[in-house]
Design an enzyme around this catalytic site. Structure first.
Site, short mmCIF file in Angstrom:
data_model
loop_
_atom_site.label_atom_id
_atom_site.label_comp_id
_atom_site.label_asym_id
_atom_site.label_seq_id
_atom_site.Cartn_x
_atom_site.Cartn_y
_atom_site.Cartn_z
CB THR A 1 81.06 33.52 25.17
OG1 THR A 1 81.48 33.48 23.81
CG2 THR A 1 80.16 34.71 25.42
CB CYS B 1 83.03 14.80 46.05
SG CYS B 1 83.27 16.54 46.20
#
Ligand SMILES: *Cc1c(COP(=O)(O)O)cnc(C)c1O
Length: 387
Positions: free
Chosen positions: A237, A325
């Site tokens: 969805t 990161c």
């Protein structure tokens, strides 16, 4: 004291218009876009409007845009989707050693399961060479994935020329444009790009939503399997509010791009010049001109980037020592390593990335406080005994 944010390559704050546009989709307009009644159609229409806005930034057709959960998924989807759809033709992928981990690590995984990966080197300014690309292409090459601009050092790669080579050789070309989408002009047709990744939170939109441009006719299989959303290419969805926010952010980015570039470049260049002039034993990383408008990456020798960051934070300045990161692990950046920066110099690297809210006062403040921080750290640095 006011904090000075200079890490726009890590993420950006949402523009007020973006969050305002998103709000109704959390409550009043909460429908599932797959539902046939009013609420569903209302949400579906909002997605279509956003799709047009996102497509328009890169001169794509709306039907060529698939919404994803972000830049990482777009990169994974492009590379893995093309690899699995074309593995009868060949199993060879070409990329570079300076890609984001979202590209490097899916390539690493594909290598484990039988694909072949060539990692092209870059020169000391972070540029890949067309000659090397041409030499690397083989009969079994199915994909070239080369980033548009590098997130750490800001170098802008010769995407148009790479696209020409790929087209000539009949190889698909993907580019990670997360740092350039909405920041510098992109026309997927002119650039001969077949697949392109973008992420909303890098252009003043929400986190957790991105897009993959897939040129019409490209052979690709889904990355997620489930329902028939996104033209059967991306099940689950839809993140309706996020997609709406992405659409508004894309529209505003396109409208204000030229103005933003013209205001960022002088700030960038002032910061670079100020640091290099005021602090000895510093060098600029990346290309001097083929460079993202807001990117400043410098190495400050004899001290650790992390120590500088902490001192900057104490003075209310937010910067980065490489990519977000890698900043928690003390390993020198793979990008600087690939560019041939000696490890001890790479350790002292610092990234400032400027954005829409920065002013010349912000830049002046950094130039004012950084020399003192460096002097203090160098005076206690074991790497600095002789200096
Ligand atoms: C931020 C970034 C990504 C990852 O995007 P997310 O939306 O955070 O997953 C990928 N590539 C580059 C070049 C980036 O800067």
């Amino acid at each position: 004291m006011k904090r000075i944010y200079l890490d726009y390559a890590a993420t950006t704050p949402m523009r007020p218009n973006v969050s305002v546009a998103m709000l109704p989709y959390f409550r009043e307009k909460f429908g599932n876009p797959s539902s046939l009644y009013f609420y569903g159609q209302e949400a579906k229409e909002a997605i279509n409007v956003a799709r047009e806005k996102v497509a328009s930034v890169i001169n794509a057709h709306p039907s060529e845009i698939v919404f994803t959960s972000g830049g990482t998924e777009s990169d994974n989807f492009a590379i893995s989707g093309v690899a699995w759809a074309n593995n009868k033709k060949g199993k060879h992928i070409i990329t570079t050693s300076i890609e984001h981990h979202a590209v490097l690590n899916i390539c690493k995984f594909l290598k484990k399961v039988g694909f072949k990966v060539t990692y092209l080197p870059v020169d000391n300014q972070g540029l890949v060479s067309l000659e090397n690309i041409k030499k690397a292409i083989r009969k079994d090459t199915i994909l070239i994935s080369i980033m548009h601009a590098n997130n750490e050092v800001g170098t802008i790669e010769p995407i148009e020329k790479i696209g020409e080579v790929a087209k000539e050789k009949g190889v698909y070309f993907h580019t990670d444009a997360v740092q350039t989408f909405g920041h510098i002009p992109i026309d997927v047709t002119k650039l001969n790009v077949d697949l392109l990744s973008a992420s909303a939170h890098k252009l003043y939109g929400p986190k957790g939503v991105g897009a993959l441009y897939i040129r019409k006719g490209i052979k690709i299989v889904p990355f997620l399997y489930g329902g028939a959303q996104e033209n059967k290419l991306r099940a689950s969805t839809e993140n309706v509010a996020g997609i709406v926010g992405f659409g508004v952010a894309a529209e505003l980015a396109k409208k204000e791009m030229e103005k933003d570039i013209l205001s960022l470049i002088p700030l960038r260049d002032k910061l670079i010049k100020g640091i290099l002039k005021k602090i000895k034993y510093t060098r600029l990383n990346g290309h001097p001109t083929k460079r993202l408008p807001g990117n400043v990456n410098v190495s400050i020798e004899f001290i650790e980037g992390e120590s500088i960051l902490l001192q900057l934070d104490a003075r209310s300045i937010c910067a980065s020592s490489g990519s977000a990161c890698t900043s928690s692990i003390s390993e020198p950046s793979h990008v600087l390593y690939a560019m041939g920066v000696p490890p001890e110099v790479a350790h002292g690297s610092l990234r400032f990335t400027l954005g829409r809210d920065n002013t010349v006062e912000d830049v002046d403040y950094v130039i004012e406080v950084l020399p003192g921080i460096v002097k203090k750290l160098r005076s206690i640095s074991p790497l600095c005994q002789k200096k």
